[in-house]
Design a protein around this motif. Structure first.
Motif, short mmCIF file in Angstrom:
data_model
loop_
_atom_site.label_atom_id
_atom_site.label_comp_id
_atom_site.label_asym_id
_atom_site.label_seq_id
_atom_site.Cartn_x
_atom_site.Cartn_y
_atom_site.Cartn_z
N THR A 1 26.16 -25.14 15.71
CA THR A 1 27.60 -25.20 16.04
C THR A 1 28.01 -26.62 16.43
N LYS B 1 30.65 -29.23 14.43
CA LYS B 1 31.81 -29.88 15.07
C LYS B 1 31.69 -31.39 15.02
N LEU C 1 36.89 -26.01 10.92
CA LEU C 1 37.95 -25.99 11.93
C LEU C 1 38.92 -24.85 11.67
N GLU D 1 37.50 -21.70 12.95
CA GLU D 1 37.60 -21.57 14.41
C GLU D 1 38.99 -21.16 14.83
N GLU D 2 39.99 -21.71 14.15
CA GLU D 2 41.36 -21.33 14.50
C GLU D 2 41.61 -19.87 14.16
N GLN E 1 40.67 -19.34 18.68
CA GLN E 1 40.44 -20.36 19.70
C GLN E 1 41.69 -21.19 19.87
N GLU F 1 43.97 -24.39 20.16
CA GLU F 1 44.01 -25.64 19.42
C GLU F 1 43.61 -26.78 20.33
N GLU F 2 42.50 -27.41 19.98
CA GLU F 2 42.00 -28.54 20.74
C GLU F 2 41.72 -29.67 19.77
N PRO G 1 39.30 -32.69 18.12
CA PRO G 1 37.88 -32.68 17.72
C PRO G 1 36.96 -33.11 18.85
N GLN H 1 37.44 -32.73 22.09
CA GLN H 1 37.34 -31.67 23.08
C GLN H 1 36.41 -30.54 22.59
N ARG H 2 36.51 -30.25 21.30
CA ARG H 2 35.61 -29.21 20.77
C ARG H 2 34.15 -29.64 20.85
N ALA I 1 31.17 -27.77 23.08
CA ALA I 1 29.90 -27.32 22.50
C ALA I 1 28.72 -28.02 23.13
#
Length: 1395
Positions: free
Chosen positions: A1049, A1053, A1067, A1070-1071, A1075, A1077-1078, A1080, A1082-1083, A1087
């Motif tokens: 994971t 990312k 991405l 994930e949306e 999840q 919206e953050e 890249p 922050q994701r 993780a």
């Protein structure tokens, strides 16, 4: 000459517009010196005038454009006051016009006596001839028939006599005059066509012009323009010429250019546009406009920069004998100042507005015309809003241009105005003019009327007259001199309100203007009051005196109220009227209509007392009540007023006095109840008066509950809730204040119901209409309804008709859509039975209507209630479930109903079974209504039918909601015993959570333990929930597998961060999982945090090799994407990734050796190649961490040593401290310890001050032996506490050989006969006694706080443990100090300890 012509400008500023703010206007008058000896010709021509009134020409203020719409702010006039001549006296005696009663005398007519006398004297003594023309500027110039021009200054003194009679014989009479704008030059036109220019400074002749126009024609007009080198002349041939003055090589010349030829139509009037100095930069002035009036049309031309005709306007049909007139004026129109040309021929005045737009285009716009009923021969502006015109009968009309209202008319026939007929007929040159021009000349007086500076001068054959606007004070005083007080007050009020016309002398701030006028009106009112007293007939009928004051007193009251000066009305004016008893009575009676209309709300206390006394004496009690309910009665004697109202049956006034005077809303009801309750209780009929009181009581209660004051007005907003509550509390009182033993409960509601049941219930119904969101009011509503039912139902005192009214009232309340009343089923059945009873014929239509309203408004709700009642009677409880499901208002109550049926006794097994089956049949509707309550119901009554229920639920989302409420303990509203079910339900819920709420999967997995790991891992893997899969693998014990899932994971990312295009699909996935919206970064950070936490948890159970494999894989995953970042755009991303790498290094340093980490870093291509500076940051970061931990360890050791030293030193000091006994005897044997003995006597002293012999304590068994020593405790202290501390002593015995803070054993030695004992102090092994332990605990409580050791223990603990730290004992669960983002550890050297 004391002043040069340049020293004083007589250009009328008040006829122009100013943009400046002027604070004051100078309105001085000049005194004229008296003549001591009879005059001679020389004295007449040279000395000052001997007249009573000076000729005043003043610099005046300009119009304020901000106030032009409301006030004309003109200046004082050329003549300052009435001169007192016969003409003026005759005008005063003449009856005033109708409009004079509104506007008063607008114009002041004065004679310039000095100039008039000198003109007559000059004609007699020097043969100057009669006056023929006049012009005004800083000076006044008068032309004569013998060719002379007499120039007078502002004091009416003759300054210059220009020309000679010989010249006059050659040139003829002076036919036209003009002074330039700076008053330095004078142009004279003559009847034979010559023009002369004079220097007004020294009287020198500058030019004589004889060839400017065709010979044989008289000069009708000669006018300067604003250009000092340009003038205009108009001859009797009807032609117009431009005169250009030049001075070349010292020679003065004049060039003439024909602007308009008389062959195209004779021009008989010309008027150039003049602008004041402050308007010299106006965009119109550069064109040098000239207006010309011919016999057929009006022309407006521009002389500059080149000759151009701007506009022509034909007259239309007019009288050939009418005289054309022209007049320019700058006026503010639509917030812009522009010139307006007023022109007329006949009885209609037209207005042309000339303006220049933003593009530079000139527009000439026709304005609203003004029609008069007379033939006009003169037209002049006296200010920007007011015109002064003269008709052919020599009457002057003052007209307000905006309103077109005629303000005043004056007759000037006695002036004997000079006409210019001979010049228009050109008699001096043989009369060679057209008949049309000669006909116009019969009434031409152009040169006899001149306007300047807000003043108009008229030239008579023997006198000079001046018209100026009176200022506002003069206009009012002029009416007062004639004793026209009403007209004076009306005029002054128009000044106050800004509605007056032709206002002069009021300027500046509006409030200041109003204050000036108000002071003047107060002065007039005082004069009016004095006059009313003096003019009152002393004898005669009383009706005549009353009528006299009835005509005058309302005027005083009206204007005092308009001025908001009630203090003046009830103070000085009332005190003056008290001198006359008739005036006092009329005054008091006249106040009533003003009080009723609420124009007077609060008379003074003396006036109110006099008013009430006067009305009472004259039997006008109705007026008393009417006035009281409109007045503020706080200044009166409340008790006296209440008594008067009660005695005279003024109930409205009494209620008002209680309400307004004392904020008491209950006492009036008590008084009225006392009157009507007695006959109602005794069964006697009510009198008419009592019926009126009862009706007032009902209305009063209705007003109070609605927030309205009785009888008029509204209750103050802040008192409305309080009044409502007080009235409700009053009505529901169980007993009255003076209740007898046989009084029934709720007497007030009883009384109102007996008085008029229907109306009382109507009052309640109206009141309940306002109860929507008021919780307190709804409680009162329910309470009153309950009382009504208790009082009326099954009560023989009330007739069936009255009970029927109650049932009708209840039905209407229950029929409301927002009904909140609760009525039990039995009573509701009674209501329905009453409404539908076929046997009762009373109010059949009304009952039918109420029943229809109940069913229509309630709709399905009341319908199903009726059905439910019927089913319950037949014990068809399963049918009632259908009623609940069909009732939208009670749908959620079905769960309680089913639970009660299935769990409560009293129902047969068949009935319960039918309900049970019906519930299973409608389980989908139940789950749709409320999944949580449905799950709770199933968990209690349908535990074996769960799978069947799930199969009956056709919607997967409903299954999800149902299972979530059933199996997730966090979703259960009322916790029930856990449902024993297999893992298949839990795994099914996990699958549904993955579909509908993936963010809740991990939380459910943490809280639930009833699922199988392998099956659950397959479910979450099928839905690609990597975090949940990692959690399950970790729970299974497969740390490496969980690590690989999270690592994949993280790598995905990171790929989306370094290669956005390749990571788009990930991405997007994930949306789709829901999840947030953050970004890249922050994701990646999230993780990374998850996988670091996993590694930290798993490292504790792995060996060194497994740890390295775990951590180095993570490190490699973080370092490898940095190789792909290239270019300047990736610099920021690279820095962030290096920070993330540092987080990994800091976390792994606790589990991996530092050399191994550095070695691995140096092997990486990113850091292994290049210069040392590239990896300097990583190495220095690890070194800083090492230094920090080393410093932390050293500081911790130092602090522990310091604490240990401090504790030991304080224990040593406490042990070595001496003890002082309270008494000198043993507290057991009560003998002194200093008695004579041969041997040593051991004494034990405790810290509490008690002293004992060692043997005495041994006998009391207070010592506990152990390890060769005794541990003592105070016998007296332990006895007073009622307990023995054997366990404590036993515990303390085992503490070893430590010195005690509690006791000291002393050995006393007694020698010799003196009996003086000397003792030595023995330090024995001792511990804290009970009192010392309590004192120590108290000291610790006082200085309670985290010790440094506790702080360091907290620092050493992992920040991942969610425990309440010692640093924050008050708020458990807030986490350690590592959770504070701003936490910084400040290290300092240990403090010095004094030994």
């Amino acid at each position: 000459m004391s002043e040069s012509p340049d020293s004083r400008s007589l250009v009328s500023a008040s006829s122009q517009l100013n943009l400046m703010e002027i604070d004051a206007i100078d309105d001085k008058e000049f005194d004229i010196p008296q003549v001591d000896t009879p005059p001679t010709l020389e004295s007449i021509l040279n000395e000052p005038e001997d007249e009573d009134e000076p000729f005043v020409l003043e610099d005046t203020c300009l119009l304020n454009t901000e106030n032009m719409d409301t006030h004309s702010c003109e200046t004082s006039s050329l003549a300052s006051s009435d001169s007192g001549d016969r003409t003026h006296l005759k005008r005063r005696k003449r009856p005033m016009e109708t409009n004079s009663t509104v506007h008063g005398s607008v114009l002041r007519h004065s004679i310039l006596k000095g100039i008039s006398a000198q003109i007559v004297s000059a004609a007699d003594k020097v043969d100057a001839g009669l006056p023929t023309a006049i012009t005004v500027s800083n000076v006044i110039a008068v032309g004569t028939s013998h060719g002379l021009a007499l120039v007078f200054d502002h004091n009416q003194a003759l300054r210059l006599c220009l020309g000679t009679t010989a010249t006059g014989a050659e040139y003829g009479a002076v036919s036209a005059l003009s002074i330039n704008h700076d008053c330095t030059r004078l142009l004279c036109g003559f009847a034979k066509g010559q023009i002369t220019m004079w220097d007004l400074a020294n009287g020198k002749l500058l030019r004589t012009i004889t060839d400017a126009h065709p010979p044989g024609t008289a000069i009708l007009h000669v006018k300067f323009t604003d250009n000092p080198t340009l003038a205009i002349c108009n001859d009797s041939g009807g032609s117009v010429f431009e005169l250009s003055f030049r001075r070349v090589m010292g020679m003065r010349t004049c060039e003439s250019r024909c602007l308009f030829s008389g062959s195209k139509g004779e021009v008989c009037c010309v008027e150039p546009l003049h602008a004041a100095l402050e308007l010299k930069d106006h965009p119109i002035t550069q064109y040098c406009l000239l207006a010309m009036a011919s016999l057929t049309k009006i022309l407006v031309i521009g002389l500059k920069p080149s000759l151009k005709v701007w506009m022509t306007f034909p007259y239309g049909k007019t009288d050939p004998a009418s005289v054309p007139q022209l007049a320019w004026q700058f006026v503010a129109v639509q917030k812009a100042v522009n010139p307006i040309l007023a022109f007329c021929r006949g009885d209609t005045v037209h207005f042309l507005l000339v303006k220049k737009d933003e593009s530079g285009t000139i527009h000439v716009i026709k304005q609203r015309q003004l029609s008069l009923n007379s033939d006009l021969i003169s037209l002049a502006w006296i200010n920007s809003r007011t015109l002064v015109v003269m008709d052919s009968s020599e009457k002057v009309h003052v007209v307000d241009r905006p309103s077109q209202e005629e303000l005043e008319v004056l007759d000037l026939s006695e002036v004997q105005l000079v006409y210019n007929s001979s010049h228009f007929k050109s008699l001096a040159t043989g009369g060679n003019v057209s008949q049309a021009l000669a006909l116009v000349g019969e009434k031409a007086c152009y040169q006899s009327v001149c306007s300047n500076g807000g003043q108009i001068v008229y030239l008579g054959t023997k006198s000079v007259h001046i018209m100026t606007l009176r200022n506002w004070r003069e206009r009012v005083d002029h009416l007062l001199k004639q004793e026209k007080f009403l007209e004076a007050l009306s005029l002054a009020w128009s000044f106050h309100e800004g509605t007056a016309k032709a206002v002069l002398g009021l300027f500046g701030d509006p409030a200041k203007r109003k204050g000036l006028v108000a002071d003047k009106m107060v002065e007039i009112l005082f004069q009016y009051v004095d006059r009313s007293i003096k003019k009152c007939p002393e004898q005669g009928k009383i009706q005549v005196m009353e009528q006299h004051f009835q005509d005058m007193v309302p005027v005083m009251v009206d204007y005092c109220l308009l001025l908001q000066r009630t203090d003046l009305l009830f103070g000085q004016i009332y005190s003056r009227l008290l001198e006359n008893s008739v005036a006092k009575g009329v005054f008091l009676e006249s106040l009533e209509p003003y009080i009723l209309s609420e124009r007077i709300g609060c008379p003074t206390a003396p006036v109110m007392r006099d008013l009430l006394a006067y009305f009472q004496e004259n039997g006008m009690m109705e007026s008393v009540e009417n006035c009281l309910v409109h007045m503020d009665i706080t200044n009166l004697d409340i008790q006296q007023v209440v008594q008067m109202c009660w005695e005279n049956q003024l109930y409205d006034a009494m209620i008002y006095v209680f309400n307004s005077g004392m904020n008491d809303y209950i006492t009036p009801m008590e008084k009225l109840f006392q009157v009507i309750s007695v006959p109602l209780r005794e069964g006697r009929p009510l009198t008419d008066e009592q019926v009126v009181m009862g009706n007032k009581l009902l209305v009063y209660i209705s007003c109070c509950l609605a927030g309205r004051a009785y009888p008029i007005g509204d209750i103050p907003e802040d008192l409305v809730p309080l009044v409502k509550n007080q009235v409700f509390e009053f009505l529901i009182r169980l007993h009255s204040a003076e209740a007898s033993q046989d009084e029934e409960v709720y007497p007030y509601i009883h009384t109102l119901l007996h008085f008029d049941t229907r109306e009382f219930l109507n009052v309640l119904a109206l009141t309940f209409e306002d109860f929507k969101n008021d919780k307190q009011a709804l409680e009162y509503q329910q309470r009153i309804v309950d009382i009504l039912l208790k009082v009326m139902v099954d009560n023989p005192d009330f007739t069936p008709s009255q009970v029927g009214c109650l049932f009708t009232f209840l039905a209407r309340q229950l029929a409301k859509p927002d009904n909140s009343l609760f009525v039990n089923r039995k009573l509701f059945d009674q209501v329905l039975e009453y409404l539908s009873s076929p046997d009762d014929d009373s109010r059949h239509t009304e009952r039918q209507q109420v029943l229809l309203e109940l069913l229509q408004v309630g709709g399905v709700h009341f319908y199903v209630i009726i059905c439910e009642f019927m089913y319950e009677k037949k014990h068809l409880y399963d049918k009632i479930i259908d009623c609940y499901l069909k009732d939208p208002l009670r749908k959620e109550e079905i769960f309680n109903y089913i639970h009660n049926i299935l769990s409560m006794p009293g129902y047969s097994a068949e009935e319960k079974r039918s309900v049970w089956d019906k519930t299973l049949l409608h389980v989908q509707e139940l789950v749709t209504t409320d999944p949580a309550k449905s799950a709770e119901l199933v968990a209690v009554h349908f535990t074996n039918e769960v799978h069947q229920i799930i199969s009956n639920l056709q919607d997967d989302h409903l299954v999800f909601l149902f299972l979530q409420s059933l199996l997730d303990p966090r979703e259960i509203l009322h916790p029930q015993p856990l449902l024993r079910s297999g893992p298949d339900l839990h795994e099914q819920l996990v699958g549904l959570l993955c579909r509908f709420s993936p963010q809740q999967v991990i939380d459910f997995l943490k809280t639930s333990q009833d699922y199988r790991l392998e099956e659950t891992i397959q479910i979450v893997q099928q839905h690609q929930l990597h975090e949940a899969k990692a959690f399950l693998l970790e729970k299974k014990g497969d740390i490496q597998g969980a690590f690989q899932v999270l690592l994949q994971t993280l790598e995905a990312k990171l790929l989306g961060l370094t290669q956005p295009r390749e990571g788009v699909d990930q991405l997007r996935h994930e949306e789709e999982e829901g999840q947030e919206e953050e970004g890249p970064l922050q994701r990646v950070q999230g993780a990374l945090g998850d996988i670091i936490a996993l590694c930290v948890r798993g490292s504790h159970g792995l060996n060194q090799q497994q740890r390295e494999a775990l951590w180095f894989s993570l490190l490699e995953a973080m370092m490898s994407p940095q190789k792909l970042l290239k270019g300047s755009d990736a610099k920021q991303t690279s820095e962030v990734l290096k920070e993330f790498t540092m987080q990994v290094l800091n976390s792994m340093s606790s589990f991996i050796a530092l050399p191994a980490i550095i070695h691995r870093i140096l092997q990486d291509p990113v850091y292994g190649t290049g210069k040392l500076a590239e990896i300097q940051g990583l190495i220095l970061g690890m070194l800083d961490t090492f230094n920090y931990e080393q410093t932390l360890l050293e500081t911790t050791t130092s602090l522990l040593n310091h604490d240990l030293h401090w504790s030991l030193s304080h224990l040593r000091a406490a042990v070595s401290r001496g003890l002082h006994p309270r008494q000198d005897h043993c507290n057991i044997c009560l003998q002194q310890y200093r008695r004579r003995q041969e041997g040593e006597d051991e004494i034990i002293i405790f810290s509490c001050g008690h002293l004992y012999h060692c043997q005495c304590l041994q006998r009391k068994e207070q010592g506990v032996a152990g390890l060769g020593h005794h541990s003592w405790s105070c016998y007296k202290c332990t006895s007073s506490q009622g307990r023995r501390s054997t366990d404590q002593n036993t515990m303390e015995t085992g503490r070893g050989r430590s010195a005690s803070l509690a006791q000291t054993r002393v050995t006393s030695v007694h020698r010799g006969a003196s009996g003086v004992g000397q003792g030595r102090k023995l330090l024995c092994d001792a511990t804290l006694d009970t009192q010392q332990s309590q004192a120590w605990d108290q000291l610790r409580c006082i200085y309670r706080g985290p010790s440094r050791l506790a702080i360091l223990s907290e620092l050493s603990s992992s920040h991942g443990h969610e425990k309440a730290s010692l640093l924050n004992p008050v708020h458990p669960g807030t986490g350690s100090i590592f959770h504070s983002e701003n936490f910084q550890l400040k290290l300092s050297p240990p403090p010095l300890v004094e030994e």
